[in-house]
Design a protein around this motif. Sequence first.
Motif, PDB file in Angstrom:
ATOM      1  N   GLN A  37      -8.791 -29.422  40.817  1.00 14.04           N
ATOM      2  CA  GLN A  37      -7.484 -29.015  40.319  1.00 14.04           C
ATOM      3  C   GLN A  37      -6.464 -29.126  41.433  1.00 14.04           C
ATOM      4  O   GLN A  37      -6.539 -28.398  42.430  1.00 14.04           O
ATOM      5  CB  GLN A  37      -7.522 -27.577  39.787  1.00 14.04           C
ATOM      6  CG  GLN A  37      -6.214 -27.128  39.166  1.00 14.04           C
ATOM      7  CD  GLN A  37      -6.262 -25.712  38.640  1.00 14.04           C
ATOM      8  OE1 GLN A  37      -6.986 -24.866  39.144  1.00 14.04           O
ATOM      9  NE2 GLN A  37      -5.460 -25.442  37.615  1.00 14.04           N
ATOM     10  N   LEU A  43      -7.165 -29.099  35.128  1.00  7.38           N
ATOM     11  CA  LEU A  43      -8.503 -29.249  35.691  1.00  7.38           C
ATOM     12  C   LEU A  43      -9.077 -30.594  35.256  1.00  7.38           C
ATOM     13  O   LEU A  43      -9.043 -30.941  34.080  1.00  7.38           O
ATOM     14  CB  LEU A  43      -9.423 -28.131  35.197  1.00  7.38           C
ATOM     15  CG  LEU A  43      -9.201 -26.755  35.793  1.00  7.38           C
ATOM     16  CD1 LEU A  43      -8.038 -26.052  35.128  1.00  7.38           C
ATOM     17  CD2 LEU A  43     -10.467 -25.914  35.659  1.00  7.38           C
ATOM     18  N   LEU A  92     -13.537 -26.305  41.790  1.00  2.10           N
ATOM     19  CA  LEU A  92     -14.053 -25.171  41.026  1.00  2.10           C
ATOM     20  C   LEU A  92     -15.376 -25.538  40.380  1.00  2.10           C
ATOM     21  O   LEU A  92     -15.526 -26.632  39.835  1.00  2.10           O
ATOM     22  CB  LEU A  92     -13.075 -24.780  39.915  1.00  2.10           C
ATOM     23  CG  LEU A  92     -11.713 -24.252  40.348  1.00  2.10           C
ATOM     24  CD1 LEU A  92     -10.633 -24.744  39.417  1.00  2.10           C
ATOM     25  CD2 LEU A  92     -11.732 -22.732  40.363  1.00  2.10           C
ATOM     26  N   GLY A 104     -17.205 -19.325  26.125  1.00  4.58           N
ATOM     27  CA  GLY A 104     -16.318 -19.683  27.209  1.00  4.58           C
ATOM     28  C   GLY A 104     -17.004 -19.842  28.541  1.00  4.58           C
ATOM     29  O   GLY A 104     -17.987 -19.191  28.854  1.00  4.58           O
ATOM     30  N   TYR A 105     -16.456 -20.724  29.316  1.00  2.00           N
ATOM     31  CA  TYR A 105     -16.975 -20.972  30.654  1.00  2.00           C
ATOM     32  C   TYR A 105     -16.513 -19.884  31.607  1.00  2.00           C
ATOM     33  O   TYR A 105     -15.430 -19.343  31.496  1.00  2.00           O
ATOM     34  CB  TYR A 105     -16.476 -22.315  31.176  1.00  2.00           C
ATOM     35  CG  TYR A 105     -17.087 -23.519  30.532  1.00  2.00           C
ATOM     36  CD1 TYR A 105     -16.811 -24.794  31.005  1.00  2.00           C
ATOM     37  CD2 TYR A 105     -17.935 -23.417  29.437  1.00  2.00           C
ATOM     38  CE1 TYR A 105     -17.363 -25.921  30.427  1.00  2.00           C
ATOM     39  CE2 TYR A 105     -18.488 -24.533  28.854  1.00  2.00           C
ATOM     40  CZ  TYR A 105     -18.200 -25.784  29.351  1.00  2.00           C
ATOM     41  OH  TYR A 105     -18.729 -26.901  28.780  1.00  2.00           O
ATOM     42  N   THR A 106     -17.367 -19.617  32.569  1.00  2.57           N
ATOM     43  CA  THR A 106     -17.007 -18.746  33.682  1.00  2.57           C
ATOM     44  C   THR A 106     -16.804 -19.628  34.899  1.00  2.57           C
ATOM     45  O   THR A 106     -17.635 -20.507  35.176  1.00  2.57           O
ATOM     46  CB  THR A 106     -18.128 -17.735  33.960  1.00  2.57           C
ATOM     47  OG1 THR A 106     -18.327 -16.929  32.792  1.00  2.57           O
ATOM     48  CG2 THR A 106     -17.751 -16.845  35.130  1.00  2.57           C
ATOM     49  N   PHE A 107     -15.728 -19.387  35.619  1.00  2.00           N
ATOM     50  CA  PHE A 107     -15.408 -20.200  36.781  1.00  2.00           C
ATOM     51  C   PHE A 107     -15.652 -19.427  38.069  1.00  2.00           C
ATOM     52  O   PHE A 107     -15.501 -18.198  38.118  1.00  2.00           O
ATOM     53  CB  PHE A 107     -13.939 -20.627  36.752  1.00  2.00           C
ATOM     54  CG  PHE A 107     -13.664 -21.741  35.781  1.00  2.00           C
ATOM     55  CD1 PHE A 107     -13.449 -21.475  34.445  1.00  2.00           C
ATOM     56  CD2 PHE A 107     -13.634 -23.054  36.220  1.00  2.00           C
ATOM     57  CE1 PHE A 107     -13.209 -22.498  33.544  1.00  2.00           C
ATOM     58  CE2 PHE A 107     -13.387 -24.083  35.329  1.00  2.00           C
ATOM     59  CZ  PHE A 107     -13.181 -23.809  33.994  1.00  2.00           C
ATOM     60  N   GLY A 108     -16.035 -20.164  39.099  1.00  4.33           N
ATOM     61  CA  GLY A 108     -16.017 -19.599  40.433  1.00  4.33           C
ATOM     62  C   GLY A 108     -14.575 -19.412  40.875  1.00  4.33           C
ATOM     63  O   GLY A 108     -13.638 -19.876  40.224  1.00  4.33           O
ATOM     64  N   SER A 109     -14.409 -18.752  41.989  1.00  3.82           N
ATOM     65  CA  SER A 109     -13.050 -18.413  42.456  1.00  3.82           C
ATOM     66  C   SER A 109     -12.346 -19.603  43.089  1.00  3.82           C
ATOM     67  O   SER A 109     -11.154 -19.520  43.389  1.00  3.82           O
ATOM     68  CB  SER A 109     -13.107 -17.250  43.434  1.00  3.82           C
ATOM     69  OG  SER A 109     -14.016 -17.543  44.479  1.00  3.82           O
ATOM     70  N   GLY A 110     -13.064 -20.711  43.282  1.00  3.97           N
ATOM     71  CA  GLY A 110     -12.432 -21.920  43.779  1.00  3.97           C
ATOM     72  C   GLY A 110     -12.509 -22.070  45.290  1.00  3.97           C
ATOM     73  O   GLY A 110     -12.615 -21.092  46.031  1.00  3.97           O
TER      74      GLY A 110
ATOM     75  N   TYR B  35      -7.686 -20.570  28.034  1.00  3.38           N
ATOM     76  CA  TYR B  35      -7.883 -19.923  29.323  1.00  3.38           C
ATOM     77  C   TYR B  35      -6.536 -19.521  29.903  1.00  3.38           C
ATOM     78  O   TYR B  35      -5.514 -20.160  29.646  1.00  3.38           O
ATOM     79  CB  TYR B  35      -8.580 -20.880  30.312  1.00  3.38           C
ATOM     80  CG  TYR B  35     -10.011 -21.197  29.962  1.00  3.38           C
ATOM     81  CD1 TYR B  35     -10.320 -22.137  28.985  1.00  3.38           C
ATOM     82  CD2 TYR B  35     -11.057 -20.545  30.604  1.00  3.38           C
ATOM     83  CE1 TYR B  35     -11.630 -22.415  28.662  1.00  3.38           C
ATOM     84  CE2 TYR B  35     -12.379 -20.817  30.281  1.00  3.38           C
ATOM     85  CZ  TYR B  35     -12.653 -21.758  29.312  1.00  3.38           C
ATOM     86  OH  TYR B  35     -13.958 -22.032  28.985  1.00  3.38           O
ATOM     87  N   GLN B  37      -4.805 -18.657  33.722  1.00  2.00           N
ATOM     88  CA  GLN B  37      -4.985 -18.720  35.166  1.00  2.00           C
ATOM     89  C   GLN B  37      -3.778 -18.062  35.824  1.00  2.00           C
ATOM     90  O   GLN B  37      -2.650 -18.558  35.722  1.00  2.00           O
ATOM     91  CB  GLN B  37      -5.130 -20.172  35.642  1.00  2.00           C
ATOM     92  CG  GLN B  37      -5.440 -20.323  37.110  1.00  2.00           C
ATOM     93  CD  GLN B  37      -5.725 -21.774  37.486  1.00  2.00           C
ATOM     94  OE1 GLN B  37      -5.253 -22.697  36.837  1.00  2.00           O
ATOM     95  NE2 GLN B  37      -6.495 -21.993  38.550  1.00  2.00           N
ATOM     96  N   HIS B  42      -8.362 -18.237  39.371  1.00  2.24           N
ATOM     97  CA  HIS B  42      -9.128 -19.256  38.674  1.00  2.24           C
ATOM     98  C   HIS B  42      -9.005 -19.027  37.167  1.00  2.24           C
ATOM     99  O   HIS B  42      -8.612 -17.936  36.732  1.00  2.24           O
ATOM    100  CB  HIS B  42     -10.601 -19.194  39.093  1.00  2.24           C
ATOM    101  CG  HIS B  42     -11.247 -17.867  38.884  1.00  2.24           C
ATOM    102  ND1 HIS B  42     -11.165 -16.846  39.792  1.00  2.24           N
ATOM    103  CD2 HIS B  42     -11.983 -17.391  37.850  1.00  2.24           C
ATOM    104  CE1 HIS B  42     -11.828 -15.808  39.332  1.00  2.24           C
ATOM    105  NE2 HIS B  42     -12.324 -16.100  38.161  1.00  2.24           N
ATOM    106  N   PRO B  43      -9.299 -20.046  36.374  1.00  2.22           N
ATOM    107  CA  PRO B  43      -9.174 -19.882  34.919  1.00  2.22           C
ATOM    108  C   PRO B  43     -10.112 -18.791  34.396  1.00  2.22           C
ATOM    109  O   PRO B  43     -11.272 -18.712  34.798  1.00  2.22           O
ATOM    110  CB  PRO B  43      -9.561 -21.253  34.379  1.00  2.22           C
ATOM    111  CG  PRO B  43      -9.335 -22.193  35.515  1.00  2.22           C
ATOM    112  CD  PRO B  43      -9.674 -21.405  36.746  1.00  2.22           C
ATOM    113  N   PHE B  45     -11.509 -17.169  30.764  1.00  2.00           N
ATOM    114  CA  PHE B  45     -11.666 -17.436  29.343  1.00  2.00           C
ATOM    115  C   PHE B  45     -10.985 -16.368  28.506  1.00  2.00           C
ATOM    116  O   PHE B  45     -11.142 -15.166  28.752  1.00  2.00           O
ATOM    117  CB  PHE B  45     -13.160 -17.488  29.015  1.00  2.00           C
ATOM    118  CG  PHE B  45     -13.492 -17.606  27.555  1.00  2.00           C
ATOM    119  CD1 PHE B  45     -14.054 -16.543  26.866  1.00  2.00           C
ATOM    120  CD2 PHE B  45     -13.263 -18.790  26.879  1.00  2.00           C
ATOM    121  CE1 PHE B  45     -14.387 -16.661  25.521  1.00  2.00           C
ATOM    122  CE2 PHE B  45     -13.594 -18.912  25.541  1.00  2.00           C
ATOM    123  CZ  PHE B  45     -14.159 -17.847  24.857  1.00  2.00           C
TER     124      PHE B  45
END
Lengths: 116, 118
Positions: A37, A43, A92, A104-110, B35, B37, B42-43, B45
Amino acid sequence: SAVISQKPSRDICQRGTSLTIQCQVDSQVTMMFWYRQQPGQSLTLIATANQGSEATYESGFVIDKFPISRPNLTFSTLTVSNMSPEDSSIYLCSTGQGGLFNYGYTFGSGTRLTVV
Amino acid sequence: GQQVMQIPQYQHVQEGEDFTTYCNSSTTLSNIQWYKQRPGGHPVFLIQLVKSGEVKKQKRLTFQFGEAKKNSSLHITATQTTDVGTYFCAGRFLFRDAGGTSYGKLTFGQGTILTVHP
């Protein structure tokens, strides 16, 4: 939902070097995804990583540049190889349970990467 | 490849005004997710819509999925400063890997950056 620990959170790297980003999930997940991103942008999917198989790369991304490991169901790494300033971005990781209608997806903090 | 178009790119509102962002796909979606952000984050959900014509509400947020499962919208009533951030839709498209297993893959829209002036 799963919790992902991603590190490093940021790094400044010299061009020509490589950086490995790690993501640790607190539960077993079938699929993990790696995104890039640009600040203020959307993204872009780099690759999909399944445990025990080769990662599947999206158009414009190749394994030599972005090798991915997925040694087990809770961990994955993405390496950004031979970096150039154009690789400066936020990277990410995210989880996705397998199947057609997962939630829904869970994302890391990047990881905010700056290449100088 | 599959694309999801999202508009507007930016939206500036006064606190208390309503806000809507729209997403459109040229092909039928398996489902669509939304989502949020926050700046520097971070995004996260928000919701998933699966059925044709589905409408879901979360407090002041209303999500709709079109009858043809090609478009979706997010509407926020009476915005608050806590609503600030970028809202992304993400359409799920189905694909098969080399082994013939079907998976869903998300394609994100460009996002709508919402600013709320107090």
